[in-house]
Write a protein that holds these residues in place. Structure first.
Motif, PDB file in Angstrom:
ATOM      1  N   ASP B   4      12.713   3.261   2.330  1.00 22.40           N
ATOM      2  CA  ASP B   4      12.528   1.825   2.543  1.00 22.40           C
ATOM      3  C   ASP B   4      11.087   1.426   2.215  1.00 22.40           C
ATOM      4  O   ASP B   4      10.845   0.417   1.563  1.00 22.40           O
ATOM      5  CB  ASP B   4      12.878   1.465   3.982  1.00 22.40           C
ATOM      6  CG  ASP B   4      12.711  -0.035   4.235  1.00 22.40           C
ATOM      7  OD1 ASP B   4      13.206  -0.816   3.418  1.00 22.40           O
ATOM      8  OD2 ASP B   4      12.074  -0.401   5.241  1.00 22.40           O
ATOM      9  N   ALA B   5      10.139   2.270   2.665  1.00 25.97           N
ATOM     10  CA  ALA B   5       8.720   1.989   2.419  1.00 25.97           C
ATOM     11  C   ALA B   5       8.430   2.008   0.918  1.00 25.97           C
ATOM     12  O   ALA B   5       7.734   1.139   0.403  1.00 25.97           O
ATOM     13  CB  ALA B   5       7.850   3.003   3.151  1.00 25.97           C
ATOM     14  N   ARG B   8       9.936  -1.072  -0.707  1.00 24.06           N
ATOM     15  CA  ARG B   8       9.162  -2.256  -0.346  1.00 24.06           C
ATOM     16  C   ARG B   8       7.830  -2.291  -1.109  1.00 24.06           C
ATOM     17  O   ARG B   8       7.400  -3.317  -1.610  1.00 24.06           O
ATOM     18  CB  ARG B   8       8.930  -2.262   1.167  1.00 24.06           C
ATOM     19  CG  ARG B   8       7.974  -3.323   1.644  1.00 24.06           C
ATOM     20  CD  ARG B   8       8.602  -4.691   1.640  1.00 24.06           C
ATOM     21  NE  ARG B   8       9.643  -4.788   2.637  1.00 24.06           N
ATOM     22  CZ  ARG B   8      10.203  -5.942   3.011  1.00 24.06           C
ATOM     23  NH1 ARG B   8       9.812  -7.071   2.473  1.00 24.06           N
ATOM     24  NH2 ARG B   8      11.147  -5.951   3.914  1.00 24.06           N
ATOM     25  N   LEU B   9       7.215  -1.106  -1.198  1.00 23.57           N
ATOM     26  CA  LEU B   9       5.929  -1.012  -1.891  1.00 23.57           C
ATOM     27  C   LEU B   9       6.089  -1.379  -3.368  1.00 23.57           C
ATOM     28  O   LEU B   9       5.309  -2.160  -3.922  1.00 23.57           O
ATOM     29  CB  LEU B   9       5.379   0.409  -1.752  1.00 23.57           C
ATOM     30  CG  LEU B   9       3.999   0.665  -2.315  1.00 23.57           C
ATOM     31  CD1 LEU B   9       2.952  -0.090  -1.519  1.00 23.57           C
ATOM     32  CD2 LEU B   9       3.678   2.150  -2.294  1.00 23.57           C
ATOM     33  N   THR B  12       6.776  -5.095  -3.746  1.00 22.41           N
ATOM     34  CA  THR B  12       5.559  -5.878  -3.517  1.00 22.41           C
ATOM     35  C   THR B  12       4.630  -5.792  -4.718  1.00 22.41           C
ATOM     36  O   THR B  12       4.089  -6.805  -5.178  1.00 22.41           O
ATOM     37  CB  THR B  12       4.828  -5.370  -2.255  1.00 22.41           C
ATOM     38  OG1 THR B  12       5.735  -5.399  -1.159  1.00 22.41           O
ATOM     39  CG2 THR B  12       3.621  -6.229  -1.932  1.00 22.41           C
ATOM     40  N   VAL B  98       1.963   6.009   4.287  1.00 24.10           N
ATOM     41  CA  VAL B  98       2.158   5.974   2.838  1.00 24.10           C
ATOM     42  C   VAL B  98       0.804   6.182   2.188  1.00 24.10           C
ATOM     43  O   VAL B  98      -0.099   5.390   2.380  1.00 24.10           O
ATOM     44  CB  VAL B  98       2.729   4.598   2.418  1.00 24.10           C
ATOM     45  CG1 VAL B  98       2.772   4.475   0.915  1.00 24.10           C
ATOM     46  CG2 VAL B  98       4.120   4.423   2.988  1.00 24.10           C
TER      47      VAL B  98
END
Lengths: 247, 248
Positions: B4-5, B8-9, B12, B98
């Motif tokens: 998920d991270a 999302r990264l 973005t 992260v």
């Protein structure tokens, strides 16, 4: 009391320059612990070693029993960090920054709560590059807390904030502590340390010259100076004065 | 770290890439616009002016593919990476679960993905609007394009590693872009270069890439040494760039 942060005999040099020369202290659970020192005293280097950003030359550091460099993955889940200065892409919006950082953590905080607490509600869609210094500062505090950390390291917490925002931030930090978070606060504002900190370590030229409660330090300073009441600033100047005079 | 991270990264970073406009305009719209300009000039479409009896536009299509890759890798990537280091974005990420390496990964993915979209658009417009034949050896063409993109991303990391500021990275990236585009034949197709220039061109990453793309467009595999040279650039610039790049 359980120790959350333990620093023992920390040494760090950059080339010929000794930045940290034998620093030891421990921070207990639920404490607000201050690190006080003049500019260049070694405060930031010390906390950078605690955060795992720098590797110590000598000495041991444990945060929840973890080694900041070796156990980085686990430590970063539990340690929230606010660094000095700006650290986001200019075109990133406030709300996007919080949503992005939120996704990094196992059990994040609610961004809406943090935005309300830090007065970021009205600037959700504002780009980082368009924020005032105080707004950037408040966002960086929000990002330090977004991971629901058990310990937060805050470096120059209220630099650039106006008096009202400073007071609001202090209240927020007290609320955060009340929820069980341990706080390591780096500052050179004595009124801030006196107001917030349970104990402080005074660092001068890379060495710890005193670790005590602000009350005990001011009491001792008053006795030494032969006055009825002294401030933490008086105590700080007395403790760090000798080496400053030598220069 | 959770997927998920990472998702999302990347999302973005892609939003920021679009907001920055340099990549989408100069890496996607501009090359195809240039193709449309060329395609409407008799000089480029008349076989009499061409090389080996082909309209010059056919020769220029692989050059524009190289243009896409160079634009995205050399003009967009180095200033972004250098500014992330300069502004402490990478340093801030080091204190989170992260790491900063994930941001670079996201940037590379965006660069490759955008290059893919842009090249597909370019070839589609070339084929549909101007009757330029599609590459006759698609596998070789794809391999050549991917190797070229990776080699230039390696150069981009190297530029970002040795420049202290975003401004400097931007300047060096632009200079390299023009030099490399010259050897890739933007102003003078490689086939029309004098022998010495042609040899130099074949040794540069983008010159070798355009040659490989032209070979596969014409329907044959590029010589093995050309692909090996490109692969060598990928490994060489990539490993040197990663070794020299600092988070702070």
């Amino acid at each position: 009391m359980t120790a959350v942060i333990e620093v023992q005999e920390l040494h760090k040099r950059y080339g010929d320059k000794v930045a940290v020369d034998d620093v030891s202290f421990r921070v207990d659970e639920g404490e607000i612990f201050g690190i006080l020192g003049s500019n260049g005293a070694g405060k930031t280097t010390t906390v950078e070693c605690v955060e795992g950003l720098r590797r110590a030359d000598r000495g041991t550091i444990r945060v929840f029993g973890l080694d900041p460099v070796r156990d980085r993955a686990e430590l970063t889940q539990r340690l929230g960090v606010q660094l000095q200065g700006a650290h986001l892409p200019e075109k990133l919006r406030v709300g996007e920054a919080l949503d992005l950082y939120r996704s990094f953590y196992r059990r994040p905080a609610d961004p809406a709560d943090l935005m309300a607490a830090l007065g970021l509600d009205g600037i959700r869609d504002t780009r980082f590059g368009k924020l005032s210094g105080g707004q950037q500062q408040r966002l960086s505090i929000a990002l330090a807390l977004i991971g629901n950390p058990r310990v937060a390291v805050l470096d120059e917490l209220t630099t650039g904030l106006d008096p009202r925002a400073r007071r609001e931030t202090w209240r927020l930090i007290e609320d955060v502590r009340a929820s069980g978070v341990t706080i390591l606060l780096v500052t050179h504002f004595m009124d801030e340390a006196e107001r917030l900190c349970d104990r402080v370590a005074v660092i001068d030229a890379g060495r710890v010259v005193a670790v005590d409660t602000p009350a005990a330090l001011t009491k001792r300073a008053a006795a030494d100076l032969g006055v009825e009441r002294a401030t933490l600033e008086d105590a700080f100047v007395a403790l760090t004065g000798e080496t400053t005079d030598v220069h | 770290m959770s997927t998920d991270a990472l998702r999302r990264l990347t999302a973005t970073e892609f939003t920021l890439f679009l907001r920055d406009k340099v990549g989408p305009i100069f890496g996607v719209l501009f090359p195809t616009a240039l193709l449309c300009v060329f395609g409407n000039l008799d000089f480029f479409t008349d076989p009499a002016n061409g090389i080996d009896g082909q309209p010059l536009l056919y020769t220029y299509t692989p050059i524009l593919v190289g243009f896409v890759i160079a634009m995205l890798a050399l003009n967009s990537l180095p200033p972004t990476l250098a500014s992330y280091r300069e502004q402490g974005v990478l340093r801030r990420l080091r204190t989170t679960p992260v790491g900063p390496a994930q941001v670079l990964g996201a940037q590379f993915a965006i660069c490759l993905g955008t290059a893919l979209v842009s090249v597909v658009l370019l070839l589609a417009v070339a084929r549909l609007a101007f009757d330029v034949p599609l590459p006759r050896q698609p596998l070789a063409f794809t391999l050549s394009a991917v190797l070229a993109a990776l080699a230039l991303i390696g150069v981009a990391v190297l530029v970002a590693a040795v420049t202290p500021t975003a401004k400097a990275a931007n300047a060096i990236g632009s200079v390299l872009f023009y030099v490399m585009m010259f050897f890739a034949g933007l102003w003078l197709p490689i086939e029309a270069m004098p022998p010495v220039l042609r040899h130099v061109s074949e040794a540069t990453p983008l010159g070798a890439a355009v040659q490989a793309l032209s070979d596969s467009t014409a329907g044959h595999w590029p010589p093995a040494w050309r692909l090996l040279l490109l692969a060598g650039y990928v490994v060489g610039t990539g490993s040197l760039g990663v070794r020299l790049f600092r988070w702070e």
